[in-house]
Scaffold this active site. Sequence first.
Site, PDB file in Angstrom:
ATOM      1  N   TYR A  33       0.772  -1.331   0.025  1.00  0.00           N
ATOM      2  CA  TYR A  33      -0.005  -0.066   0.060  1.00  0.00           C
ATOM      3  C   TYR A  33       0.798   1.341   0.313  1.00  0.00           C
ATOM      4  CZ  TYR A  33       1.010   0.912   5.070  1.00  0.00           C
ATOM      5  OH  TYR A  33       1.365   1.143   6.063  1.00  0.00           O
ATOM      6  N   LYS A 149       6.365  -1.920   2.009  1.00  0.00           N
ATOM      7  CA  LYS A 149       5.255  -1.215   2.530  1.00  0.00           C
ATOM      8  C   LYS A 149       4.116  -2.103   2.327  1.00  0.00           C
ATOM      9  CE  LYS A 149       2.978   3.190   3.321  1.00  0.00           C
ATOM     10  NZ  LYS A 149       3.203   3.160   4.750  1.00  0.00           N
ATOM     11  N   GLU A 182      11.390   2.239  14.587  1.00  0.00           N
ATOM     12  CA  GLU A 182      10.509   3.314  14.048  1.00  0.00           C
ATOM     13  C   GLU A 182       9.294   3.196  14.826  1.00  0.00           C
ATOM     14  OE1 GLU A 182       9.327   2.805   9.896  1.00  0.00           O
ATOM     15  OE2 GLU A 182       9.395   0.661  10.397  1.00  0.00           O
ATOM     16  N   LEU A 207      11.003   1.356   7.226  1.00  0.00           N
ATOM     17  CA  LEU A 207      10.426   2.113   6.164  1.00  0.00           C
ATOM     18  C   LEU A 207      11.096   3.395   5.624  1.00  0.00           C
ATOM     19  CD1 LEU A 207       8.083   1.346   4.002  1.00  0.00           C
ATOM     20  CD2 LEU A 207       6.873   3.171   5.237  1.00  0.00           C
TER      21      LEU A 207
HETATM   22  N1  PDD Z   1       2.422   5.240   7.397  1.00  0.00           N
HETATM   23  N2  PDD Z   1       6.988   3.761   9.092  1.00  0.00           N
HETATM   24  C1  PDD Z   1       5.782   3.119   9.070  1.00  0.00           C
HETATM   25  C2  PDD Z   1       5.888   1.685   9.759  1.00  0.00           C
HETATM   26  C3  PDD Z   1       4.775   3.566   8.485  1.00  0.00           C
HETATM   27  O1  PDD Z   1       3.535   2.969   8.362  1.00  0.00           O
HETATM   28  C4  PDD Z   1       5.012   4.994   7.808  1.00  0.00           C
HETATM   29  C5  PDD Z   1       3.880   5.323   7.022  1.00  0.00           C
HETATM   30  C6  PDD Z   1       6.131   5.522   7.845  1.00  0.00           C
HETATM   31  C7  PDD Z   1       6.270   6.896   7.340  1.00  0.00           C
HETATM   32  O2  PDD Z   1       6.273   6.851   5.902  1.00  0.00           O
HETATM   33  P1  PDD Z   1       5.956   8.027   5.086  1.00  0.00           P
HETATM   34  O3  PDD Z   1       6.548   9.329   5.599  1.00  0.00           O
HETATM   35  O4  PDD Z   1       6.114   7.852   3.554  1.00  0.00           O
HETATM   36  O5  PDD Z   1       4.462   8.049   5.206  1.00  0.00           O
HETATM   37  C8  PDD Z   1       7.141   5.028   8.608  1.00  0.00           C
HETATM   38  C9  PDD Z   1       1.509   5.549   6.692  1.00  0.00           C
HETATM   39  C10 PDD Z   1       1.089   6.935   6.629  1.00  0.00           C
HETATM   40  C11 PDD Z   1      -0.094   4.638   7.276  1.00  0.00           C
HETATM   41  O6  PDD Z   1       0.443   3.768   7.380  1.00  0.00           O
HETATM   42  O7  PDD Z   1      -0.956   5.293   7.434  1.00  0.00           O
END
Ligand code: PDD
Length: 285
Positions: A33, A149, A182, A207
Amino acid sequence: MSRIAYVNGRYLPLRDASVNVEDRGYQFSDGVYEVCEVRGGKLIDERRHMERLRHSLGELRIAIPMEPQALSVVFHEVVRRNRIRWGIVYLQITRGVSRRDHAFPPAGTRPSVVVTARNMDFTAAEKLAGDGIAVITVPENRWERVDIKSVSLLPNVLAKQAAREQGAKEAWFVDKSGHVTEGSSSNAWIVTRDGKVITRQVDHGILKGITRTVVLEVMAQQGLKLEERAFTLEEAHAAREAFVTSASQIVMPVVRIDGRPVGNGAPGLIASALRRDFHQFAEQS
Ligand code: PDD
């Protein structure tokens, strides 16, 4: 107004938007996703999200179902049809529908593509950023390829729920060596007492957040000192500031970790400045 979702080529009211019970996303979490911020009706950093999508699909050997240009048209159309000004657009691609069998389905099985979008409360998010959030910590218990992801998010779901139950907004995973990896849905950062910004290096263990990538650019422009390395929970407790980054939260100050105040217990200057300047560096489309 009913919300509209895109499902395998069709735009449907959400109540009619469904996938087959033998979809591999449903049965095996066999899918990936992306979440993109929508701001003033524009998509933020779509190109970088598409690059990461390509990485995730490639690592899982899921065929790319649509060219980025076609996907971009769908994104914008879903945003338009749902009249999103401030919010997010969500894309999910799974390995498709096939009789249940763990191994890959027959060649030619079409991946399933779903796109949804929803508004977020801009004022509430700004207020939250003004107050800062609390995080808790939980043991890292995810697989070793969280750079992908994947929709397989059970440890993240349980971690976030633990946070909720303890009155916090996010949970940070801490690995066996005592280092923060994270958050359950965000990247983790601290600012040391001497003003160095620290966030974990990217490899298979976190991620590679798109917000993280852009924040590094903002930091360079602001002349901030950066260390890309893992930091320990002890360092986090002793930090002057902490914050998290994600597409839906941008830069969100952290004011408590495991119930202990970070710095003076208020959002830090660096986190607030990064949040303020973020969109000057992000791409809009
Ligand atoms: N989450 N780490 C994890 C485990 C994440 O699920 C996310 C993002 C990030 C940050 O990635 P980015 O800056 O590309 O959004 C780091 C999204 C927003 C979600 O699951 O809703």
